[in-house]
Design a protein around this motif. Structure first.
Motif, short mmCIF file in Angstrom:
data_model
loop_
_atom_site.label_atom_id
_atom_site.label_comp_id
_atom_site.label_asym_id
_atom_site.label_seq_id
_atom_site.Cartn_x
_atom_site.Cartn_y
_atom_site.Cartn_z
N GLN A 83 -19.47 6.57 25.27
CA GLN A 83 -18.10 6.88 25.63
C GLN A 83 -17.83 8.33 25.26
O GLN A 83 -18.43 8.86 24.32
CB GLN A 83 -17.12 5.98 24.91
N PRO A 84 -16.94 8.98 25.97
CA PRO A 84 -16.64 10.37 25.63
C PRO A 84 -15.98 10.46 24.26
O PRO A 84 -15.39 9.50 23.79
CB PRO A 84 -15.67 10.80 26.74
N ARG A 85 -16.12 11.62 23.65
CA ARG A 85 -15.47 11.87 22.37
C ARG A 85 -13.97 11.77 22.60
O ARG A 85 -13.45 12.30 23.58
CB ARG A 85 -15.84 13.26 21.87
N ALA A 86 -13.26 11.07 21.74
CA ALA A 86 -11.84 10.82 21.97
C ALA A 86 -11.05 10.97 20.67
O ALA A 86 -11.55 10.69 19.59
CB ALA A 86 -11.64 9.41 22.53
N ARG A 87 -9.81 11.39 20.83
CA ARG A 87 -8.86 11.37 19.71
C ARG A 87 -8.43 9.91 19.51
O ARG A 87 -8.34 9.16 20.47
CB ARG A 87 -7.61 12.17 20.05
N HIS A 88 -8.15 9.54 18.31
CA HIS A 88 -7.67 8.19 18.03
C HIS A 88 -6.17 8.25 17.73
O HIS A 88 -5.73 9.08 16.94
CB HIS A 88 -8.42 7.58 16.85
N MET A 89 -5.42 7.37 18.39
CA MET A 89 -3.98 7.29 18.17
C MET A 89 -3.58 5.82 18.15
O MET A 89 -4.10 5.03 18.92
CB MET A 89 -3.20 7.99 19.28
N ALA A 120 -5.52 18.70 29.32
CA ALA A 120 -6.03 17.84 30.39
C ALA A 120 -7.55 17.75 30.29
O ALA A 120 -8.22 18.72 29.95
CB ALA A 120 -5.62 18.39 31.75
N GLY A 121 -8.07 16.55 30.58
CA GLY A 121 -9.51 16.32 30.54
C GLY A 121 -9.98 15.71 29.24
O GLY A 121 -11.06 15.13 29.18
N GLN A 122 -9.21 15.85 28.18
CA GLN A 122 -9.58 15.23 26.91
C GLN A 122 -9.34 13.73 27.00
O GLN A 122 -8.67 13.24 27.91
CB GLN A 122 -8.79 15.84 25.75
N HIS A 123 -9.89 13.01 26.03
CA HIS A 123 -9.75 11.55 26.00
C HIS A 123 -9.01 11.13 24.74
O HIS A 123 -9.12 11.77 23.70
CB HIS A 123 -11.12 10.88 26.05
N ILE A 124 -8.28 10.03 24.87
CA ILE A 124 -7.58 9.42 23.73
C ILE A 124 -7.97 7.96 23.69
O ILE A 124 -8.01 7.29 24.72
CB ILE A 124 -6.04 9.52 23.89
N LYS A 125 -8.29 7.49 22.49
CA LYS A 125 -8.53 6.06 22.31
C LYS A 125 -7.33 5.50 21.55
O LYS A 125 -7.14 5.78 20.37
CB LYS A 125 -9.82 5.81 21.53
N PHE A 126 -6.50 4.76 22.29
CA PHE A 126 -5.34 4.13 21.67
C PHE A 126 -5.80 2.84 21.00
O PHE A 126 -6.63 2.11 21.53
CB PHE A 126 -4.27 3.82 22.71
N ALA A 127 -5.21 2.56 19.84
CA ALA A 127 -5.55 1.35 19.10
C ALA A 127 -4.29 0.61 18.71
O ALA A 127 -3.26 1.21 18.39
CB ALA A 127 -6.36 1.70 17.85
N CYS A 128 -4.41 -0.72 18.74
CA CYS A 128 -3.36 -1.61 18.26
C CYS A 128 -4.10 -2.79 17.62
O CYS A 128 -4.69 -3.60 18.33
CB CYS A 128 -2.45 -2.07 19.39
#
Length: 194
Positions: A83-89, A120-128
């Motif tokens: 998976q692409p490198r992603a910020r976690h939120m 734009a183009g970056q990835h975010i991995k949202f978590a709940c």
């Protein structure tokens, strides 16, 4: 431990001081990570992969590796991450479910220092809880207030299940006036499917 071709411990300090020459197989990036041939992301991916290999089996802690072997391992790891490198939120459940379903296309945040370079183009991995959802950033818009953001972006894109005034109340419960004063981000997102 990293060894030279003679079996001696590789001493970066002595090499940098010029006391001993670099051994055969010691590539410039072994002494200075900025000398890596690829991108910083490639170097980080290879290093994380190597650490994962080392931590996967305790026998690796009792072994030594030559500079040639470390070079072979690091440079052979060219596969792209799964998976692409992603910020976690983190997201509250009601918003997470909307993002996961693809119905929520605008995520609202304030301009904390760590989000100012979001593009734009970056990835975010949202978590709940244990659930995660990967999205790609399509666009980032900046606003002075939540009202301006909702009027421009459209409340149906922020939360299709809630009217504008209710959204404004909910957002302000999460972010007080001192946070809103930092500036508002509207992050247009699209779901990344495997």
């Amino acid at each position: 431990m990293v060894l030279t071709d003679t079996g001696a411990k590789l001493s970066k300090t002595l090499i940098r001081e010029g006391t001993v020459p670099p051994p055969p197989g010691a590539r410039p990036w072994m002494l200075d990570a900025t000398a890596w041939d690829g991108s910083v992301d490639d170097y980080v991916d290879a290093m994380v992969w190597l650490v994962g290999v080392m931590l996967a089996d305790p026998k690796h802690f009792y072994r030594s590796y030559t500079t040639q072997e470390i070079d072979r391992l690091m440079t052979r790891h060219t596969a792209a991450p799964a998976q692409p490198r992603a910020r976690h939120m983190n997201l509250y459940r009601r918003y997470f479910d909307l993002v996961a379903s693809g119905r929520k296309t605008i995520e609202v945040r304030v301009q904390y220092a760590n989000l100012r370079n979001l593009t734009a183009g970056q990835h975010i991995k949202f978590a709940c809880g244990q659930d995660e959802c990967l999205v790609r950033v399509v666009r980032v818009a900046r606003y002075a207030s939540f009202e301006e953001m909702l009027d421009t972006e459209g409340p149906e894109n922020v939360n299709p299940d809630s009217p504008r005034e209710q959204q404004l109340t909910n957002i302000r419960r999460i972010y007080g006036p001192e946070k809103e004063a930092l500036g508002v981000l509207a992050v247009e997102i699209e779901r990344v499917t495997a």
